[in-house]
Write a protein that holds these residues in place. Sequence first.
Motif, PDB file in Angstrom:
ATOM      1  N   ARG A 242     -25.166   5.302 -38.724  1.00  0.00           N
ATOM      2  CA  ARG A 242     -24.015   6.087 -39.128  1.00  0.00           C
ATOM      3  C   ARG A 242     -22.984   4.951 -39.161  1.00  0.00           C
ATOM      4  O   ARG A 242     -22.933   4.043 -38.627  1.00  0.00           O
ATOM      5  CB  ARG A 242     -23.585   7.048 -38.117  1.00  0.00           C
ATOM      6  CG  ARG A 242     -24.464   8.369 -38.015  1.00  0.00           C
ATOM      7  CD  ARG A 242     -23.959   9.308 -36.975  1.00  0.00           C
ATOM      8  NE  ARG A 242     -24.919  10.414 -36.847  1.00  0.00           N
ATOM      9  CZ  ARG A 242     -24.945  11.474 -36.086  1.00  0.00           C
ATOM     10  NH1 ARG A 242     -23.696  11.394 -35.408  1.00  0.00           N
ATOM     11  NH2 ARG A 242     -25.630  12.430 -36.141  1.00  0.00           N
ATOM     12  N   THR A 243     -21.896   5.369 -40.053  1.00  0.00           N
ATOM     13  CA  THR A 243     -20.716   4.309 -40.327  1.00  0.00           C
ATOM     14  C   THR A 243     -19.768   4.740 -38.989  1.00  0.00           C
ATOM     15  O   THR A 243     -19.557   6.030 -38.724  1.00  0.00           O
ATOM     16  CB  THR A 243     -19.988   4.928 -41.636  1.00  0.00           C
ATOM     17  OG1 THR A 243     -20.911   4.520 -42.664  1.00  0.00           O
ATOM     18  CG2 THR A 243     -18.765   3.989 -41.669  1.00  0.00           C
ATOM     19  N   GLY A 244     -19.143   3.635 -38.270  1.00  0.00           N
ATOM     20  CA  GLY A 244     -18.573   3.788 -37.179  1.00  0.00           C
ATOM     21  C   GLY A 244     -17.215   4.661 -37.636  1.00  0.00           C
ATOM     22  O   GLY A 244     -16.787   4.634 -38.610  1.00  0.00           O
ATOM     23  N   ALA A 245     -16.827   5.334 -36.537  1.00  0.00           N
ATOM     24  CA  ALA A 245     -15.322   6.209 -36.740  1.00  0.00           C
ATOM     25  C   ALA A 245     -14.296   5.295 -37.017  1.00  0.00           C
ATOM     26  O   ALA A 245     -13.572   5.602 -37.892  1.00  0.00           O
ATOM     27  CB  ALA A 245     -15.378   6.901 -35.538  1.00  0.00           C
ATOM     28  N   PRO A 246     -14.135   3.969 -36.530  1.00  0.00           N
ATOM     29  CA  PRO A 246     -12.912   3.195 -36.852  1.00  0.00           C
ATOM     30  C   PRO A 246     -13.198   2.813 -38.238  1.00  0.00           C
ATOM     31  O   PRO A 246     -12.048   3.076 -39.008  1.00  0.00           O
ATOM     32  CB  PRO A 246     -13.075   1.901 -35.896  1.00  0.00           C
ATOM     33  CG  PRO A 246     -13.687   2.596 -34.630  1.00  0.00           C
ATOM     34  CD  PRO A 246     -14.734   3.309 -35.248  1.00  0.00           C
ATOM     35  N   ARG A 247     -14.379   2.407 -38.853  1.00  0.00           N
ATOM     36  CA  ARG A 247     -14.468   1.891 -40.201  1.00  0.00           C
ATOM     37  C   ARG A 247     -14.217   3.139 -41.012  1.00  0.00           C
ATOM     38  O   ARG A 247     -13.411   3.048 -42.065  1.00  0.00           O
ATOM     39  CB  ARG A 247     -15.675   1.248 -40.174  1.00  0.00           C
ATOM     40  CG  ARG A 247     -16.271   0.889 -41.750  1.00  0.00           C
ATOM     41  CD  ARG A 247     -17.653   0.091 -41.826  1.00  0.00           C
ATOM     42  NE  ARG A 247     -17.832  -0.356 -43.390  1.00  0.00           N
ATOM     43  CZ  ARG A 247     -18.783  -1.182 -43.373  1.00  0.00           C
ATOM     44  NH1 ARG A 247     -19.198  -1.648 -42.441  1.00  0.00           N
ATOM     45  NH2 ARG A 247     -18.885  -1.311 -44.639  1.00  0.00           N
ATOM     46  N   LEU A 248     -14.883   4.290 -40.948  1.00  0.00           N
ATOM     47  CA  LEU A 248     -14.610   5.326 -41.645  1.00  0.00           C
ATOM     48  C   LEU A 248     -13.128   5.893 -41.817  1.00  0.00           C
ATOM     49  O   LEU A 248     -12.566   6.229 -42.674  1.00  0.00           O
ATOM     50  CB  LEU A 248     -15.261   6.443 -41.157  1.00  0.00           C
ATOM     51  CG  LEU A 248     -15.603   8.183 -41.858  1.00  0.00           C
ATOM     52  CD1 LEU A 248     -16.049   7.426 -43.109  1.00  0.00           C
ATOM     53  CD2 LEU A 248     -16.448   8.981 -41.260  1.00  0.00           C
ATOM     54  N   LEU A 249     -12.261   5.609 -40.508  1.00  0.00           N
ATOM     55  CA  LEU A 249     -10.843   6.038 -40.509  1.00  0.00           C
ATOM     56  C   LEU A 249     -10.154   5.245 -41.450  1.00  0.00           C
ATOM     57  O   LEU A 249      -9.388   5.449 -42.224  1.00  0.00           O
ATOM     58  CB  LEU A 249     -10.284   5.964 -39.237  1.00  0.00           C
ATOM     59  CG  LEU A 249     -10.606   7.222 -38.404  1.00  0.00           C
ATOM     60  CD1 LEU A 249     -10.541   7.077 -36.911  1.00  0.00           C
ATOM     61  CD2 LEU A 249     -10.396   8.763 -38.910  1.00  0.00           C
ATOM     62  N   ALA A 250     -10.624   3.872 -41.192  1.00  0.00           N
ATOM     63  CA  ALA A 250      -9.911   2.857 -42.045  1.00  0.00           C
ATOM     64  C   ALA A 250     -10.135   3.076 -43.411  1.00  0.00           C
ATOM     65  O   ALA A 250      -9.323   2.705 -44.469  1.00  0.00           O
ATOM     66  CB  ALA A 250     -10.422   1.431 -41.846  1.00  0.00           C
ATOM     67  N   GLY A 251     -11.499   3.470 -44.069  1.00  0.00           N
ATOM     68  CA  GLY A 251     -11.622   3.675 -45.313  1.00  0.00           C
ATOM     69  C   GLY A 251     -10.857   4.947 -45.828  1.00  0.00           C
ATOM     70  O   GLY A 251     -10.435   4.845 -46.905  1.00  0.00           O
ATOM     71  N   ILE A 252     -10.639   6.123 -44.940  1.00  0.00           N
ATOM     72  CA  ILE A 252      -9.999   7.172 -45.442  1.00  0.00           C
ATOM     73  C   ILE A 252      -8.311   6.598 -45.713  1.00  0.00           C
ATOM     74  O   ILE A 252      -7.781   7.208 -46.426  1.00  0.00           O
ATOM     75  CB  ILE A 252     -10.232   8.274 -44.097  1.00  0.00           C
ATOM     76  CG1 ILE A 252     -11.598   8.734 -44.517  1.00  0.00           C
ATOM     77  CG2 ILE A 252      -9.054   9.113 -44.671  1.00  0.00           C
ATOM     78  CD1 ILE A 252     -11.659   9.905 -43.214  1.00  0.00           C
TER      79      ILE A 252
ATOM     80  N   VAL B 189     -14.022   1.756 -50.896  1.00  0.00           N
ATOM     81  CA  VAL B 189     -15.489   2.074 -50.959  1.00  0.00           C
ATOM     82  C   VAL B 189     -16.149   1.120 -50.224  1.00  0.00           C
ATOM     83  O   VAL B 189     -17.357   1.199 -49.617  1.00  0.00           O
ATOM     84  CB  VAL B 189     -15.548   1.422 -52.684  1.00  0.00           C
ATOM     85  CG1 VAL B 189     -17.113   1.195 -52.851  1.00  0.00           C
ATOM     86  CG2 VAL B 189     -15.085   2.506 -53.632  1.00  0.00           C
ATOM     87  N   ALA B 190     -15.558  -0.252 -49.992  1.00  0.00           N
ATOM     88  CA  ALA B 190     -16.287  -1.273 -49.115  1.00  0.00           C
ATOM     89  C   ALA B 190     -16.123  -0.705 -47.483  1.00  0.00           C
ATOM     90  O   ALA B 190     -17.417  -0.754 -46.744  1.00  0.00           O
ATOM     91  CB  ALA B 190     -15.604  -2.523 -48.987  1.00  0.00           C
ATOM     92  N   LEU B 191     -15.302  -0.101 -47.200  1.00  0.00           N
ATOM     93  CA  LEU B 191     -15.289   0.523 -45.830  1.00  0.00           C
ATOM     94  C   LEU B 191     -16.028   1.504 -45.770  1.00  0.00           C
ATOM     95  O   LEU B 191     -17.059   1.726 -44.679  1.00  0.00           O
ATOM     96  CB  LEU B 191     -13.663   0.664 -45.367  1.00  0.00           C
ATOM     97  CG  LEU B 191     -12.825  -0.465 -45.261  1.00  0.00           C
ATOM     98  CD1 LEU B 191     -11.597   0.229 -45.080  1.00  0.00           C
ATOM     99  CD2 LEU B 191     -13.163  -1.225 -44.134  1.00  0.00           C
ATOM    100  N   ALA B 192     -16.177   2.450 -46.453  1.00  0.00           N
ATOM    101  CA  ALA B 192     -16.975   3.818 -46.642  1.00  0.00           C
ATOM    102  C   ALA B 192     -18.116   3.590 -47.272  1.00  0.00           C
ATOM    103  O   ALA B 192     -18.793   4.416 -47.707  1.00  0.00           O
ATOM    104  CB  ALA B 192     -16.129   4.773 -46.895  1.00  0.00           C
TER     105      ALA B 192
END
Length: 456
Positions: free
Chosen positions: A196-206, A245-248
């Motif tokens: 899974r994509t980590g929560a910090p990375r996913l939040l940064a992507g959002i 796109v890179a983050l998520a």
Amino acid sequence: MAAIALGQMRRRPAAFIGLAVALFLAVATVTLFGSLFATDVMASAATPGATAGPGLVVIAGVFGEIAVLIAFFVVVNALGFAVRQQHRELALLRTIAATPRQTRRLVRGQVIATTLLVTAPGWGAGAAAARRLLTELQRRGMAAPGVRVPGTPVPMLVALAAALAVGLAASAVAARRITAIAPAAALTASSAEQGRTGAPRLLAGIGALVGGVLLLRLAATRPPEQSDKAGQAALLGALVLLIAVALAGPLAARVLAAALGAPVRPLAPGAGWLADANLRGYARRLSSAVVPVALLVGLSGTMVIMTRTAEHSASGTAASVASATDVWLRQAELALLACFAAVSVVNTLVAVTADRRREFALLRLVGATRSQLLRMLTTEAVLTAAVGVLLGTAVAGAASAAFSTAVTGSVVPSVPVAACGWIAAGAAALTVPCILATGLAAIHGPAAELVSGGRG
């Protein structure tokens, strides 16, 4: 630690050559536009008066802003992958008593060594490019004829400082996955990809997605007479969306790979099934390969469509002259950005595929032939190109629609179908041969020795 750092660089030349090329481009780009800025600052008193078209400060600031951001985006992407390739070795160092601080120092040493290695060539290339660009601007009446690029070392020192700052900051983030957890957990994580994509990375992507949308909204609300500002906001919005796109990327790449890979399984039951399973099972690796392709397609497509839309919106003699100047600048910017993106595509794909040498050897040991592996790689390459082109097209479509809204009042831009087709074809022409050529080299050699020798 210095000897270990240099040994790792020699052991994985593909990853560090890619990082060196990315840092070289970053140093050269900052030197180029910094030299133009210094030229205007130092010559403004000696050559007063207006010149036709935008001044050097405007060109260095507006034109160079996006180019520098993209250059460092390529650096961060290359550095992140270079550190991920060393995950197992760094985790092993942690298990034999290396502290997190020592591990971070090792990665920092690699970044500093690579940056210093490419600094002098980058300075030379940037200074030469500044002189060449200034000559072209003078020929087109966009700079005073008597201006010359000064010999001040300030732009070069700023380029070195910026490259080191970005590289060291990116290395700290990239090494965190190894240093922030226990040594045994780091070693376990190195043997399997995170699901899974980590929560910090996913939040940064959002957050990046929201920022990109806001920039596109800003571009869409500019009045028609501020088309340059609308274009810069749209292009910057496209870059921020590509960062999202890179983050998520692992999540988006897994979804698209599943959608595109579903029809491939029945069409190619053997190679197609294995290629689809590889892409979906290793979403982070797929994301690393897809993001540079999306960068190439997204930025090139945005520039081409915005240029055609601006051309169609121009009316009257004065507007046509302004449009011609703007079109030339955009074409020059497009060539530079496409060069950065193409280098990123080649660097990443070569490094990603070369890193799978042990995986290919394991498949050969369980009975896969070289021809079967090449068919699997061909299918993976086509799917990778397709995912990257789709993501890049989505970004280019959103940015172009925002620019068209500002310039023409319509959300539908003028699309040069042939040019966009060539961009997609160029992305595929870079992706597929890079993966196949590197894969062909990776599957040679005794399989048993490659497996026992570990990764690389």
